[in-house]
Design an enzyme around this catalytic site. Structure first.
Site, PDB file in Angstrom:
ATOM      1  N   CYS A   1      28.926  12.312  46.716  1.00 48.69           N
ATOM      2  CA  CYS A   1      28.082  12.429  47.695  1.00 48.69           C
ATOM      3  C   CYS A   1      28.242  12.576  49.073  1.00 48.69           C
ATOM      4  O   CYS A   1      27.558  13.604  49.741  1.00 48.69           O
ATOM      5  CB  CYS A   1      27.094  11.227  47.380  1.00 48.69           C
ATOM      6  SG  CYS A   1      25.366  11.090  48.733  1.00 48.69           S
TER       7      CYS A   1
ATOM      8  N   CYS B   1      25.673  15.583  48.291  1.00 47.27           N
ATOM      9  CA  CYS B   1      24.509  15.369  48.944  1.00 47.27           C
ATOM     10  C   CYS B   1      24.575  15.571  50.481  1.00 47.27           C
ATOM     11  O   CYS B   1      23.712  16.228  51.181  1.00 47.27           O
ATOM     12  CB  CYS B   1      23.827  13.976  48.860  1.00 47.27           C
ATOM     13  SG  CYS B   1      24.340  12.959  47.492  1.00 47.27           S
TER      14      CYS B   1
ATOM     15  N   LYS C   1      26.017  18.975  51.726  1.00 51.82           N
ATOM     16  CA  LYS C   1      24.869  19.967  51.080  1.00 51.82           C
ATOM     17  C   LYS C   1      23.634  20.263  51.950  1.00 51.82           C
ATOM     18  O   LYS C   1      23.243  21.158  52.285  1.00 51.82           O
ATOM     19  CB  LYS C   1      24.489  19.468  49.697  1.00 51.82           C
ATOM     20  CG  LYS C   1      23.519  20.443  48.785  1.00 51.82           C
ATOM     21  CD  LYS C   1      22.085  19.926  49.267  1.00 51.82           C
ATOM     22  CE  LYS C   1      21.548  18.327  49.049  1.00 51.82           C
ATOM     23  NZ  LYS C   1      21.406  18.057  47.469  1.00 51.82           N
TER      24      LYS C   1
ATOM     25  N   TYR D   1      19.725  21.538  39.838  1.00 55.36           N
ATOM     26  CA  TYR D   1      19.764  21.084  41.156  1.00 55.36           C
ATOM     27  C   TYR D   1      20.908  21.712  41.990  1.00 55.36           C
ATOM     28  O   TYR D   1      20.291  22.325  42.981  1.00 55.36           O
ATOM     29  CB  TYR D   1      20.310  19.496  41.213  1.00 55.36           C
ATOM     30  CG  TYR D   1      19.147  18.610  40.909  1.00 55.36           C
ATOM     31  CD1 TYR D   1      18.935  18.267  39.703  1.00 55.36           C
ATOM     32  CD2 TYR D   1      18.531  17.800  42.102  1.00 55.36           C
ATOM     33  CE1 TYR D   1      18.037  17.182  39.220  1.00 55.36           C
ATOM     34  CE2 TYR D   1      17.676  16.794  41.664  1.00 55.36           C
ATOM     35  CZ  TYR D   1      17.453  16.378  40.366  1.00 55.36           C
ATOM     36  OH  TYR D   1      16.746  15.464  40.213  1.00 55.36           O
TER      37      TYR D   1
ATOM     38  N   GLU E   1      19.654  24.716  44.930  1.00 52.75           N
ATOM     39  CA  GLU E   1      20.163  24.479  46.057  1.00 52.75           C
ATOM     40  C   GLU E   1      21.030  25.425  46.749  1.00 52.75           C
ATOM     41  O   GLU E   1      20.744  25.852  48.054  1.00 52.75           O
ATOM     42  CB  GLU E   1      20.681  22.993  46.443  1.00 52.75           C
ATOM     43  CG  GLU E   1      19.903  22.081  45.951  1.00 52.75           C
ATOM     44  CD  GLU E   1      20.382  20.473  45.905  1.00 52.75           C
ATOM     45  OE1 GLU E   1      19.452  19.605  46.064  1.00 52.75           O
ATOM     46  OE2 GLU E   1      21.488  20.365  46.007  1.00 52.75           O
TER      47      GLU E   1
ATOM     48  N   HIS F   1      -4.114  13.906  59.768  1.00 54.28           N
ATOM     49  CA  HIS F   1      -4.421  15.380  59.839  1.00 54.28           C
ATOM     50  C   HIS F   1      -3.736  15.657  61.144  1.00 54.28           C
ATOM     51  O   HIS F   1      -4.084  14.990  62.234  1.00 54.28           O
ATOM     52  CB  HIS F   1      -6.108  15.358  60.034  1.00 54.28           C
ATOM     53  CG  HIS F   1      -6.666  16.636  60.158  1.00 54.28           C
ATOM     54  ND1 HIS F   1      -6.450  17.486  59.058  1.00 54.28           N
ATOM     55  CD2 HIS F   1      -7.335  17.554  61.129  1.00 54.28           C
ATOM     56  CE1 HIS F   1      -7.037  18.804  59.375  1.00 54.28           C
ATOM     57  NE2 HIS F   1      -7.335  18.731  60.585  1.00 54.28           N
TER      58      HIS F   1
ATOM     59  N   GLU G   1      -1.503  15.379  53.731  1.00 54.14           N
ATOM     60  CA  GLU G   1      -2.964  14.752  53.310  1.00 54.14           C
ATOM     61  C   GLU G   1      -3.637  15.533  52.136  1.00 54.14           C
ATOM     62  O   GLU G   1      -4.631  14.872  51.574  1.00 54.14           O
ATOM     63  CB  GLU G   1      -3.706  14.907  54.761  1.00 54.14           C
ATOM     64  CG  GLU G   1      -4.078  16.232  54.942  1.00 54.14           C
ATOM     65  CD  GLU G   1      -5.081  16.621  56.213  1.00 54.14           C
ATOM     66  OE1 GLU G   1      -5.999  15.630  56.323  1.00 54.14           O
ATOM     67  OE2 GLU G   1      -4.593  17.651  57.107  1.00 54.14           O
TER      68      GLU G   1
HETATM   69  P1  NDP Z   1      22.169  20.378  35.878  1.00 52.31           P
HETATM   70  O1  NDP Z   1      22.351  19.652  34.768  1.00 52.31           O
HETATM   71  O2  NDP Z   1      20.896  19.974  36.727  1.00 52.31           O
HETATM   72  O3  NDP Z   1      21.961  21.777  35.534  1.00 52.31           O
HETATM   73  C1  NDP Z   1      22.800  22.447  34.878  1.00 52.31           C
HETATM   74  C2  NDP Z   1      22.496  24.297  34.686  1.00 52.31           C
HETATM   75  O4  NDP Z   1      23.608  24.467  33.804  1.00 52.31           O
HETATM   76  C3  NDP Z   1      21.134  24.367  34.006  1.00 52.31           C
HETATM   77  O5  NDP Z   1      20.477  25.446  34.451  1.00 52.31           O
HETATM   78  C4  NDP Z   1      21.551  24.478  32.421  1.00 52.31           C
HETATM   79  O6  NDP Z   1      20.742  25.339  31.868  1.00 52.31           O
HETATM   80  C5  NDP Z   1      22.754  25.213  32.687  1.00 52.31           C
HETATM   81  N1  NDP Z   1      23.853  25.390  31.640  1.00 52.31           N
HETATM   82  C6  NDP Z   1      24.369  24.204  31.000  1.00 52.31           C
HETATM   83  N2  NDP Z   1      25.081  24.484  29.959  1.00 52.31           N
HETATM   84  C7  NDP Z   1      24.787  25.907  29.766  1.00 52.31           C
HETATM   85  C8  NDP Z   1      25.418  26.993  28.884  1.00 52.31           C
HETATM   86  N3  NDP Z   1      26.267  26.679  27.893  1.00 52.31           N
HETATM   87  N4  NDP Z   1      24.909  28.217  29.167  1.00 52.31           N
HETATM   88  C9  NDP Z   1      24.467  28.670  30.316  1.00 52.31           C
HETATM   89  N5  NDP Z   1      23.767  27.731  30.964  1.00 52.31           N
HETATM   90  C10 NDP Z   1      24.070  26.378  31.015  1.00 52.31           C
HETATM   91  O7  NDP Z   1      23.439  20.178  36.903  1.00 52.31           O
HETATM   92  P2  NDP Z   1      23.949  20.496  38.186  1.00 52.31           P
HETATM   93  O8  NDP Z   1      25.245  21.220  37.864  1.00 52.31           O
HETATM   94  O9  NDP Z   1      22.891  21.497  38.984  1.00 52.31           O
HETATM   95  O10 NDP Z   1      23.893  19.098  38.756  1.00 52.31           O
HETATM   96  C11 NDP Z   1      24.440  17.918  37.925  1.00 52.31           C
HETATM   97  C12 NDP Z   1      23.679  16.797  38.588  1.00 52.31           C
HETATM   98  O11 NDP Z   1      23.730  16.185  39.502  1.00 52.31           O
HETATM   99  C13 NDP Z   1      22.112  17.035  38.446  1.00 52.31           C
HETATM  100  O12 NDP Z   1      21.310  16.850  37.389  1.00 52.31           O
HETATM  101  C14 NDP Z   1      21.530  15.873  39.335  1.00 52.31           C
HETATM  102  O13 NDP Z   1      21.529  14.728  38.303  1.00 52.31           O
HETATM  103  C15 NDP Z   1      22.838  15.571  40.136  1.00 52.31           C
HETATM  104  N6  NDP Z   1      22.428  16.444  41.511  1.00 52.31           N
HETATM  105  C16 NDP Z   1      21.132  15.821  42.271  1.00 52.31           C
HETATM  106  C17 NDP Z   1      21.129  16.314  43.445  1.00 52.31           C
HETATM  107  C18 NDP Z   1      19.924  15.804  44.330  1.00 52.31           C
HETATM  108  O14 NDP Z   1      19.437  14.875  44.075  1.00 52.31           O
HETATM  109  N7  NDP Z   1      19.176  16.499  45.136  1.00 52.31           N
HETATM  110  C19 NDP Z   1      21.673  17.492  43.952  1.00 52.31           C
HETATM  111  C20 NDP Z   1      22.844  17.864  43.020  1.00 52.31           C
HETATM  112  C21 NDP Z   1      23.107  17.488  41.954  1.00 52.31           C
HETATM  113  P3  NDP Z   1      19.590  24.625  30.998  1.00 52.31           P
HETATM  114  O15 NDP Z   1      18.584  24.066  31.997  1.00 52.31           O
HETATM  115  O16 NDP Z   1      19.017  25.914  30.177  1.00 52.31           O
HETATM  116  O17 NDP Z   1      20.152  23.565  29.998  1.00 52.31           O
END
Ligand code: NDP
Length: 449
Positions: free
Chosen positions: A40, A45, A48, A174, A178, A431, A436
């Site tokens: 983080c 976080c 980022k 996410y 982002e 407002h 709101e």
């Molecule tokens: P996510 O799990 O959110 O997203 C993974 C992405 O990869 C999805 O779009 C998924 O597709 C895709 N994917 C996975 N496997 C394959 C595959 N075999 N082929 C094609 N596409 C694939 O992971 P992130 O890496 O974005 O982030 C990890 C975690 O970290 C988040 O889930 C969150 O919990 C945390 N995080 C939180 C943040 C915040 O609070 N602002 C910021 C960044 C991270 P599909 O959806 O179709 O499965």
């Protein structure tokens, strides 16, 4: 035993747990071999959000003309931004270490590995502990496609030597959305390649649609329903070949395709700690692993991978073990935000999840924020409430638009407390704000369930 508690991992979860346990008088040791503050603070976080904010200044400079300003947007200095970011991150990482020191924890700048149920190897030293906490977090993963090594993951994105001109981002979770916003706002051409029809799987459908629209109108090229097949060399850059037969030329290919728990080479078998098929440490409601005196907190358990959840777990565990205040963290109604451009924030159930449980009333509002009536920027906000028909309780609140994360934090309290639509309605708005709208959603958009 050398320690009452030994914590493996100095990220959000581990540092909080160690600090609070030491404050309760426990003899605490903590090991971290890479970054104090963990993902983080160092490669997640915090940096980022600084990069997101860097992008916002560019947009504001463009928008100012509508308000009478003559501001010319000059070139962006990526090196200067990263140097400023690095200074801030070093300061924060130092604070994390100092907090631990101040609380009286013994700090090991070393890698720790379990060698038995109560013993560890910490940078070559044998250490024994009554209780052990695993808080090692996770790592981003690449898809297993030919040429994957040509792509980067989020860990690398914070140290790029220059802003790439063309970026292909894989995934639509996410991290993908982002960084699509960050690179695009700083001037790169961004392609977002994802296998689902809409980004942010699991989020409310209206929100996902609104985000896809916002990304496209912000200049990101969307490739829904597409999977990447291989990455090849293309001059000094790369060529990403797609399942559709098409290809994208890019200077940077970025895997934002999920994270896996960091449980390799931790000696978990030696200690009798079980993991799932995906390598996550199995825990019960009290964060106990299959070895009752060994606990796991945060992303290494791969349940709800959010920093505030990890810190809350660390705190609750320390209070439960050493503070005489046993308590648990609820993973329901956890507010969350995606710092896309514009951001998304949500608490509670999506319309689809709520409708699967019973009849719901749905209220949706889409509008152009006041600022953009003058700025001329084509950007719309979406706000939505999902209300249980029987009880009137607000089951979910969702927003896409500027300040959504700031607004959702307060709504999170209301939703967690069980506020009803009538409670929202009798609240007087502030407002003029976007917020709101959440207390003036008078007309039901539809019924579902
Ligand atoms: P996510 O799990 O959110 O997203 C993974 C992405 O990869 C999805 O779009 C998924 O597709 C895709 N994917 C996975 N496997 C394959 C595959 N075999 N082929 C094609 N596409 C694939 O992971 P992130 O890496 O974005 O982030 C990890 C975690 O970290 C988040 O889930 C969150 O919990 C945390 N995080 C939180 C943040 C915040 O609070 N602002 C910021 C960044 C991270 P599909 O959806 O179709 O499965």
């Amino acid at each position: 035993m050398d320690f009452d508690l030994f914590v493996i991992g100095g990220g959000s979860a581990g540092v909080r747990c160690a600090r609070i346990a030491a404050g309760h008088g426990a003899r605490v040791g903590i090991a971290e071999d890479r970054f104090w503050g963990g993902t983080c603070v160092n490669i997640g976080c915090v940096p980022k959000k600084l990069l997101v904010q860097a992008g916002e200044y560019g947009a504001w400079a463009e928008d100012a003309a509508g308000f009478g300003w003559s501001i010319r947007k000059g070139p962006h200095d990526w090196g200067k931004l990263l140097a400023a970011k690095d200074r801030e991150i070093s300061r924060l990482a130092g604070i994390y270490r100092k907090l631990l020191d101040g609380a009286g924890a013994t700090i090991f700048d070393a890698r720790a590995r379990l060698t038995g149920p109560n013993s560890l190897d910490v940078g070559g030293r044998t250490i024994t502990a009554e209780r052990i906490v695993i808080a090692t977090g996770g790592h981003p993963t690449r898809l297993p496609i030919p040429g994957a090594e040509r792509g980067i993951v989020s860990d690398d994105a914070f140290y790029l030597p220059a802003l790439p001109k063309r970026v292909a981002i894989l995934g639509s979770g996410y991290i993908a959305v982002e960084f699509a916003g960050i690179f695009s706002a700083l001037g790169a051409a961004v392609d977002l390649v994802y296998r689902a029809p809409l980004p942010l799987r699991g989020f409310d459908h209206d929100l996902r649609e609104a985000l896809a629209e916002a990304l496209a109108s912000g200049g990101v090229t969307l490739h829904p329903g597409v999977t990447p097949e291989r990455i090849e060399a293309d001059g000094a850059g790369h060529r990403l070949l797609l399942s559709t037969g098409g290809a994208i030329a890019a200077d940077l290919v970025f895997f934002a395709t999920g994270r896996r728990p960091a449980t390799e080479n931790l000696g978990l078998e030696a200690a009798g700690v079980a993991v799932t098929a995906t390598g996550a440490v199995v825990v019960d409601a009290h964060l106990r692993t299959t070895q009752p005196h060994i606990f796991a907190i945060g992303d290494v358990t791969d349940r709800l991978n959010l920093t505030p959840v990890a810190t809350a777990e660390g705190h609750a565990l320390a209070d439960s073990l050493f503070g005489g205040k046993p308590r648990r963290i609820s993973l329901e109604n956890v507010p969350t935000a995606v710092f896309s451009t514009p951001p998304v924030a949500t608490v509670g159930l999506s319309e689809e999840a709520a409708a699967a449980r019973g009849k719901v009333d749905v209220y949706v509002s889409r509008f152009t924020p006041m600022r953009h009536t003058l700025s001329g920027r084509a950007r719309r906000s979406l706000m939505k409430l999902v209300v249980d028909q029987a009880s009137g309780r607000v089951l979910g609140a969702h927003m896409l638009g500027e300040d959504a994360p700031e607004i959702m934090q307060g709504l999170g309290i209301a939703v967690a407390m069980g506020a009803t639509k009538a409670d929202f309605d009798r609240t007087i708005g502030i407002h003029p704000t976007a917020a709101e709208e959440f207390v003036t959603l008078r007309t039901r958009t539809r019924e579902a369930g």
